[in-house]
Motif scaffolding. Structure first.
Motif, short mmCIF file in Angstrom:
data_model
loop_
_atom_site.label_atom_id
_atom_site.label_comp_id
_atom_site.label_asym_id
_atom_site.label_seq_id
_atom_site.Cartn_x
_atom_site.Cartn_y
_atom_site.Cartn_z
N GLY A 156 -3.95 -10.15 -10.89
CA GLY A 156 -3.38 -9.10 -10.06
C GLY A 156 -2.50 -8.18 -10.88
N LEU A 157 -2.18 -7.03 -10.29
CA LEU A 157 -1.32 -6.04 -10.92
C LEU A 157 -0.14 -5.74 -10.01
CD1 LEU A 157 -3.98 -3.42 -12.13
CD2 LEU A 157 -2.59 -4.86 -13.62
N ILE A 158 1.05 -5.71 -10.59
CA ILE A 158 2.23 -5.24 -9.89
C ILE A 158 2.75 -4.05 -10.68
CG2 ILE A 158 4.58 -5.76 -9.13
CD1 ILE A 158 3.73 -8.69 -8.87
N LEU A 159 2.75 -2.88 -10.07
CA LEU A 159 3.11 -1.64 -10.75
C LEU A 159 4.41 -1.12 -10.16
CD1 LEU A 159 -0.43 0.06 -10.71
CD2 LEU A 159 0.52 -1.52 -12.41
N ILE A 160 5.42 -0.95 -11.01
CA ILE A 160 6.74 -0.50 -10.58
C ILE A 160 6.91 0.96 -10.99
CG2 ILE A 160 9.21 -0.91 -10.72
CD1 ILE A 160 8.49 -3.78 -11.74
N ALA A 161 6.97 1.85 -10.02
CA ALA A 161 7.07 3.29 -10.28
C ALA A 161 6.10 3.72 -11.37
CB ALA A 161 8.51 3.66 -10.69
N PRO A 162 4.80 3.47 -11.16
CA PRO A 162 3.82 3.73 -12.22
C PRO A 162 3.71 5.20 -12.59
CG PRO A 162 2.72 3.28 -10.12
CD PRO A 162 4.17 2.97 -9.93
N ASP B 200 -8.37 12.66 -11.21
CA ASP B 200 -8.68 12.36 -9.80
C ASP B 200 -9.71 11.25 -9.65
OD1 ASP B 200 -6.96 14.38 -8.94
OD2 ASP B 200 -8.53 15.91 -9.09
N ALA B 201 -10.09 10.63 -10.75
CA ALA B 201 -11.15 9.61 -10.71
C ALA B 201 -10.68 8.34 -9.99
CB ALA B 201 -11.59 9.27 -12.13
N MET B 202 -11.63 7.63 -9.41
CA MET B 202 -11.34 6.32 -8.84
C MET B 202 -11.08 5.33 -9.98
SD MET B 202 -11.37 6.70 -5.57
CE MET B 202 -11.48 5.02 -4.93
N ILE B 203 -10.22 4.36 -9.70
CA ILE B 203 -9.83 3.37 -10.71
C ILE B 203 -10.23 1.99 -10.22
CG2 ILE B 203 -7.95 2.43 -12.10
CD1 ILE B 203 -6.40 5.04 -11.48
N GLU B 204 -11.08 1.31 -10.97
CA GLU B 204 -11.54 -0.03 -10.60
C GLU B 204 -10.74 -1.07 -11.37
OE1 GLU B 204 -12.56 -2.97 -9.00
OE2 GLU B 204 -14.01 -1.45 -8.32
N THR B 205 -9.97 -1.87 -10.65
CA THR B 205 -9.13 -2.89 -11.29
C THR B 205 -9.74 -4.28 -11.22
OG1 THR B 205 -7.88 -3.33 -9.27
CG2 THR B 205 -7.06 -1.58 -10.72
N GLY B 206 -10.60 -4.51 -10.22
CA GLY B 206 -11.20 -5.84 -10.07
C GLY B 206 -10.22 -6.88 -9.58
N CYS B 207 -9.04 -6.46 -9.11
CA CYS B 207 -8.02 -7.43 -8.67
C CYS B 207 -7.07 -6.75 -7.68
CB CYS B 207 -7.23 -7.95 -9.88
SG CYS B 207 -6.27 -6.68 -10.72
N PRO B 208 -6.26 -7.53 -6.95
CA PRO B 208 -5.27 -6.94 -6.04
C PRO B 208 -4.22 -6.15 -6.82
CG PRO B 208 -5.61 -9.27 -5.58
CD PRO B 208 -6.29 -9.00 -6.88
N VAL B 209 -3.66 -5.14 -6.15
CA VAL B 209 -2.61 -4.31 -6.74
C VAL B 209 -1.47 -4.15 -5.73
CG1 VAL B 209 -2.02 -2.07 -7.75
CG2 VAL B 209 -4.31 -3.01 -8.09
N HIS B 210 -0.25 -4.34 -6.21
CA HIS B 210 0.92 -4.09 -5.37
C HIS B 210 1.82 -3.11 -6.12
CE1 HIS B 210 4.05 -5.91 -2.36
NE2 HIS B 210 4.19 -4.60 -2.51
N ILE B 211 2.12 -1.96 -5.49
CA ILE B 211 2.96 -0.93 -6.09
C ILE B 211 4.33 -0.95 -5.44
CG2 ILE B 211 3.21 1.54 -6.52
CD1 ILE B 211 0.14 1.76 -6.22
N LEU B 212 5.37 -0.96 -6.27
CA LEU B 212 6.75 -0.86 -5.80
C LEU B 212 7.29 0.49 -6.25
CD1 LEU B 212 8.05 -4.41 -6.84
CD2 LEU B 212 7.31 -3.67 -4.56
N GLN B 213 7.77 1.28 -5.30
CA GLN B 213 8.18 2.64 -5.63
C GLN B 213 9.45 3.03 -4.87
OE1 GLN B 213 6.62 5.20 -7.70
NE2 GLN B 213 8.61 6.13 -7.28
N GLY B 214 10.45 3.50 -5.61
CA GLY B 214 11.67 3.99 -4.98
C GLY B 214 11.48 5.41 -4.48
#
Length: 255
Positions: A129-135, A189-203
């Motif tokens: 999985g991916l956790i992205l903080i203010a990516p 603008d392309a679609m991004i295939e990660t193959g896994c769950p993604v959770h984004i945390l953003q302030g």
């Protein structure tokens, strides 16, 4: 917290320092990817390392070249070099990994994931999985070059560097090489295939990466299992006690 001996890996002639806390048995590890001009001693990654020790999970943290205690000059850094280093360090891990990328590290985390899948196939991916903080996706274009005025751009073309004022200390030295190299890594603008769950945390109060960028990113992630948490009173760093607790909860939920 038990200290782990610092190690070094030579990547393209650059000495990359890393700290690897092994996990127990086949426990999933966490792989930290820091932000632009940050290092592996920040509050978020140290909390993750402490959590990993307590729970028996692995934790990998490292400094890109020109960052922290790794070798090389910061102004020699490019997205290509930092991605190459990240892939080399990732290949030092074993088993499943949750990749946690902060700011520029969020962009690099997606680039690493795409490269990993391309190399071995999504069915063999070790990224749980991916956790992205203010990516800061496509930051060299969207957050740097496109926001610079004509005077700044002309100065960069003349000197090769722009010293951008920072609220976090010394000015950021943004090089023209960084901008030009970044062009080959833009998602656009392309679609991004990660193959896994993604959770984004953003302030929502983030003054470096607008929260609208996170909303846009959600629409371009190809999988359905994508979550976005908007922290209404959160800033760019998301390093308050409640932010750190939220990050640990995200990891535990993804496990």
């Amino acid at each position: 917290m038990t200290a782990i001996q610092m190690q070094m890996l030579n990547v393209g002639g650059r000495e990359i320092k890393f700290n690897h806390r092994p996990g127990k048995d086949s426990a999933c590890g966490v792989f930290w990817m820091g932000g632009y001009k940050s290092d592996m001693e920040g509050s978020k990654v140290l909390v993750l390392d402490e959590w990993a020790e307590k729970t028996g999970h692995g934790c990998m943290r490292y400094d890109y070249s020109g960052h922290g205690i790794s070798g090389g000059a910061f102004t020699d850094g490019t997205i290509s070099k930092w991605l190459e280093e990240s892939l080399a360090i990732f290949n030092r891990t074993e088993g499943e990994q949750i990749i946690i990328g902060s700011s520029m590290g969020g962009w690099l985390a997606l680039l690493l994931t795409v490269a990993h899948i391309k190399a071995i196939g999504v069915e063999n991916s070790r990224i749980k999985g991916l956790i992205l903080i203010a990516p800061a996706i496509d930051m060299t274009k969207d957050l740097m070059w496109d926001k610079f005025d004509d005077e700044i751009r002309a100065g960069m073309k003349a000197t090769g560097v722009y010293e951008q004022p920072s609220d976090y200390g010394e000015p950021y030295q943004i090089t023209l090489d960084l901008i030009e190299d970044g062009k080959q890594h833009l998602f656009g603008d392309a679609m991004i295939e990660t193959g896994c769950p993604v959770h984004i945390l953003q302030g929502v109060l983030d003054d470096a990466v607008p929260w609208q960028m996170a909303v846009d990113l959600v629409s371009r992630l190809a999988r359905d299992d994508v979550r976005l948490t908007l922290v209404k009173d959160g800033d760019h760093r998301l390093s308050r006690d409640e932010d750190l607790a939220r990050l640990i909860r995200c990891v535990e939920e993804m496990l």
